[in-house]
Enzyme design. Structure first.
Site, PDB file in Angstrom:
ATOM      1  N   HIS A  32       0.833  -1.210   0.000  1.00  0.00           N
ATOM      2  CA  HIS A  32       0.000   0.000   0.000  1.00  0.00           C
ATOM      3  C   HIS A  32       0.867   1.260   0.000  1.00  0.00           C
ATOM      4  CE1 HIS A  32      -3.946  -1.885   0.366  1.00  0.00           C
ATOM      5  NE2 HIS A  32      -3.379  -2.771   1.152  1.00  0.00           N
ATOM      6  N   ASP A  34       2.520   2.088  -3.043  1.00  0.00           N
ATOM      7  CA  ASP A  34       2.620   2.565  -4.442  1.00  0.00           C
ATOM      8  C   ASP A  34       1.809   3.838  -4.673  1.00  0.00           C
ATOM      9  OD1 ASP A  34       0.305   1.064  -4.086  1.00  0.00           O
ATOM     10  OD2 ASP A  34       0.400   0.080  -6.042  1.00  0.00           O
ATOM     11  N   GLU A 156      -3.184  -4.993 -19.325  1.00  0.00           N
ATOM     12  CA  GLU A 156      -4.157  -5.242 -18.243  1.00  0.00           C
ATOM     13  C   GLU A 156      -5.248  -4.168 -18.247  1.00  0.00           C
ATOM     14  OE1 GLU A 156      -3.770  -7.494 -15.274  1.00  0.00           O
ATOM     15  OE2 GLU A 156      -1.749  -8.257 -15.636  1.00  0.00           O
ATOM     16  N   ASP A 168       4.116  -5.333 -10.754  1.00  0.00           N
ATOM     17  CA  ASP A 168       4.183  -6.732 -11.183  1.00  0.00           C
ATOM     18  C   ASP A 168       4.968  -6.889 -12.484  1.00  0.00           C
ATOM     19  OD1 ASP A 168       2.529  -6.936  -9.053  1.00  0.00           O
ATOM     20  OD2 ASP A 168       0.755  -7.586 -10.185  1.00  0.00           O
TER      21      ASP A 168
HETATM   22  P1  ADP Z   1      -2.633 -13.319 -11.062  1.00  0.00           P
HETATM   23  O1  ADP Z   1      -2.768 -12.694  -9.714  1.00  0.00           O
HETATM   24  O2  ADP Z   1      -2.035 -14.689 -10.976  1.00  0.00           O
HETATM   25  O3  ADP Z   1      -1.945 -12.421 -12.033  1.00  0.00           O
HETATM   26  P2  ADP Z   1      -4.859 -12.729 -12.737  1.00  0.00           P
HETATM   27  O4  ADP Z   1      -6.300 -12.993 -12.581  1.00  0.00           O
HETATM   28  O5  ADP Z   1      -4.388 -11.338 -12.846  1.00  0.00           O
HETATM   29  O6  ADP Z   1      -4.125 -13.528 -11.581  1.00  0.00           O
HETATM   30  O7  ADP Z   1      -4.347 -13.452 -14.066  1.00  0.00           O
HETATM   31  C1  ADP Z   1      -4.680 -14.791 -14.298  1.00  0.00           C
HETATM   32  C2  ADP Z   1      -5.029 -14.952 -15.776  1.00  0.00           C
HETATM   33  O8  ADP Z   1      -3.832 -14.926 -16.573  1.00  0.00           O
HETATM   34  C3  ADP Z   1      -5.668 -16.292 -16.070  1.00  0.00           C
HETATM   35  O9  ADP Z   1      -7.065 -16.249 -15.871  1.00  0.00           O
HETATM   36  C4  ADP Z   1      -5.303 -16.501 -17.523  1.00  0.00           C
HETATM   37  O10 ADP Z   1      -6.146 -15.773 -18.375  1.00  0.00           O
HETATM   38  C5  ADP Z   1      -3.910 -15.880 -17.604  1.00  0.00           C
HETATM   39  N1  ADP Z   1      -2.878 -16.904 -17.345  1.00  0.00           N
HETATM   40  C6  ADP Z   1      -1.972 -16.924 -16.356  1.00  0.00           C
HETATM   41  N2  ADP Z   1      -1.188 -18.019 -16.410  1.00  0.00           N
HETATM   42  C7  ADP Z   1      -1.620 -18.741 -17.453  1.00  0.00           C
HETATM   43  C8  ADP Z   1      -1.237 -19.982 -18.038  1.00  0.00           C
HETATM   44  N3  ADP Z   1      -0.262 -20.727 -17.522  1.00  0.00           N
HETATM   45  N4  ADP Z   1      -1.911 -20.409 -19.122  1.00  0.00           N
HETATM   46  C9  ADP Z   1      -2.921 -19.668 -19.656  1.00  0.00           C
HETATM   47  N5  ADP Z   1      -3.322 -18.500 -19.159  1.00  0.00           N
HETATM   48  C10 ADP Z   1      -2.693 -18.028 -18.074  1.00  0.00           C
HETATM   49 MG    MG Z   2      -2.630 -10.439 -12.425  1.00  0.00          MG
END
Ligand code: ADP
Ligand code: MG
Length: 375
Positions: A32, A34, A156, A168
């Site tokens: 918190h 950033d 994003e 990230d």
């Molecule tokens: P995180 O906190 O892990 O970033 P997010 O919801 O932001 O979670 O991102 C997750 C999304 O990224 C998944 O729903 C998918 O769309 C994509 N993603 C991440 N890793 C993979 C993977 N190994 N294969 C396919 N899609 C992935």
């Molecule tokens: Mg994410």
């Protein structure tokens, strides 16, 4: 993982491509901070995304997600956006490169990963930075690393509906084995710090809960920070100290005071950890992690029962450092544990957490590793 990906790539596209990879991330301390113009302190981890890529002579991307066993095909125009959310990350990266003047040609790709999705290690940043780095390299676009991180962040924002900060993607692109990075979220200056916790392990314990409160509470916390900063006549809490805060104590609410007290403390804790790491002093690092947890739980009030419970177990087991990682209200704790205590800690945490909450926490040991790269 490489063999697994290549088997699928070969079967589908009948060829051999080039391999790229990038990483998920942890944040050791600096939570918190950033949006208060302060510091974060992330590092890339030994869990990431790997992709095999080859030009296909068309103007289309043909992408296969090995983990989801799903295939998507799309062009480079805005109206070509694929439906599948995983494919939108790849499409978004292409679009953001094109918006910055890069020209791309069609390619085939198969990719897989081992960052647990949605567990707080940013699998999405690993995915974006793998493709941003790869396409920059393959098409010799000359985009600098910071812009590669921004391409992931804009992906994003513009294609996945997540209004994230830059940490990230920064960590995923810049990550280096044996190094954490202090990123100044105001100036965007960064510095590598050595992280060689010999005799210790880093492990995340995932509570596997996500409480609904998170986004409304987040907005309220931001509001408190702004109010407190304004009362002190500074733009960001990063520019305040406790004397300044105490001077306005009766002009702000008790709640805003507590929130600001946490942020001001957290800024100093990051700086303390940086000093400690330059001396290989992991006991001080751990002590600051516990202080952060206390601040997040009692002053910023973004912890929850499950995370406080995991933190208490860590303390009881003699773990060197432990705190909630990420925004709060669920997700993981990050723990710095002496090797000899590791097994007992994990067993105790699993048993006691399960007895209380009816399910096991997930356990993710992590090692600080390289970020985006060609293999
Ligand atoms: P995180 O906190 O892990 O970033 P997010 O919801 O932001 O979670 O991102 C997750 C999304 O990224 C998944 O729903 C998918 O769309 C994509 N993603 C991440 N890793 C993979 C993977 N190994 N294969 C396919 N899609 C992935
Ligand atoms: Mg994410």
């Amino acid at each position: 993982m490489k063999e697994k990906i290549h088997a699928k790539f070969k079967a589908r596209f009948g060829a051999e491509g080039i391999f790229y990879a990038s990483a998920g991330r942890i944040n050791l301390i600096g939570e918190h901070t950033d949006y208060n113009g302060g510091f974060v302190f992330p590092g890339a981890i030994d869990k990431g995304i790997m992709a095999e890529i080859k030009l296909n002579g068309t103007d289309k991307v043909r992408a296969y997600s090995v983990d989801l066993d799903d295939y998507a095909e799309f062009g480079f125009n805005e109206e070509d956006a694929p439906k599948a959310s995983w494919a939108r990350y790849v499409f978004g990266v292409c679009r953001e490169i094109i918006k910055r003047g890069g020209s791309l040609k069609g390619f085939d790709t198969a990719f897989a990963g081992d960052v647990p999705l949605g567990a707080g290690m940013s699998s999405s940043a690993a995915l974006e930075s793998t493709f941003a780095f790869a396409l920059n390299d393959i098409f010799s676009l000359g985009i600098d690393k910071f812009e590669l991180a921004r391409i992931g962040q804009s992906t994003e924002h513009n294609y996945c509906g997540v209004m994230c900060g830059i940490m990230d993607q920064f960590a995923s692109v810049f990550g280096k084995e044996g190094s954490l990075m202090r990123l100044d979220c105001r100036s965007m200056e960064y510095k590598y710090y050595p992280f060689h916790p010999k005799g210790y392990k880093l492990v995340l314990l995932d509570s596997v809960v996500k409480h609904e409160l998170a986004s409304s509470a987040y907005n309220k916390r931001r509001q408190s920070c702004e109010t407190a900063a304004k009362a002190m006549g500074v733009e960001f809490l990063r520019d305040a100290d406790m004397d300044m805060l105490n001077a306005v104590k009766d002009r702000i609410s008790a709640e805003d005071y507590k929130r600001a007290e946490y942020v001001i403390g957290e800024k100093q804790r990051v700086l303390d950890v940086c000093d400690a790491l330059e001396r290989d002093d992991y006991e001080t690092v751990g002590a600051r992690m516990y202080e952060t947890h206390y601040g997040m739980s009692k002053l910023y009030e973004v912890s929850c029962e499950e995370l406080d419970f995991l933190n208490d177990i860590a303390k009881k087991c003699g773990v060197t450092g432990s705190r909630v990682m990420g925004g709060g209200f669920g997700g993981c704790t990050i723990n710095l544990v002496k090797d000899e205590l590791y097994d007992t800690f994990i067993e105790t945490a699993k048993a006691e957490f399960t007895a209380k909450f009816g399910h096991e926490p997930k356990v993710y040991p992590v090692v600080i590793s390289n970020g985006a790269r060609k293999l």
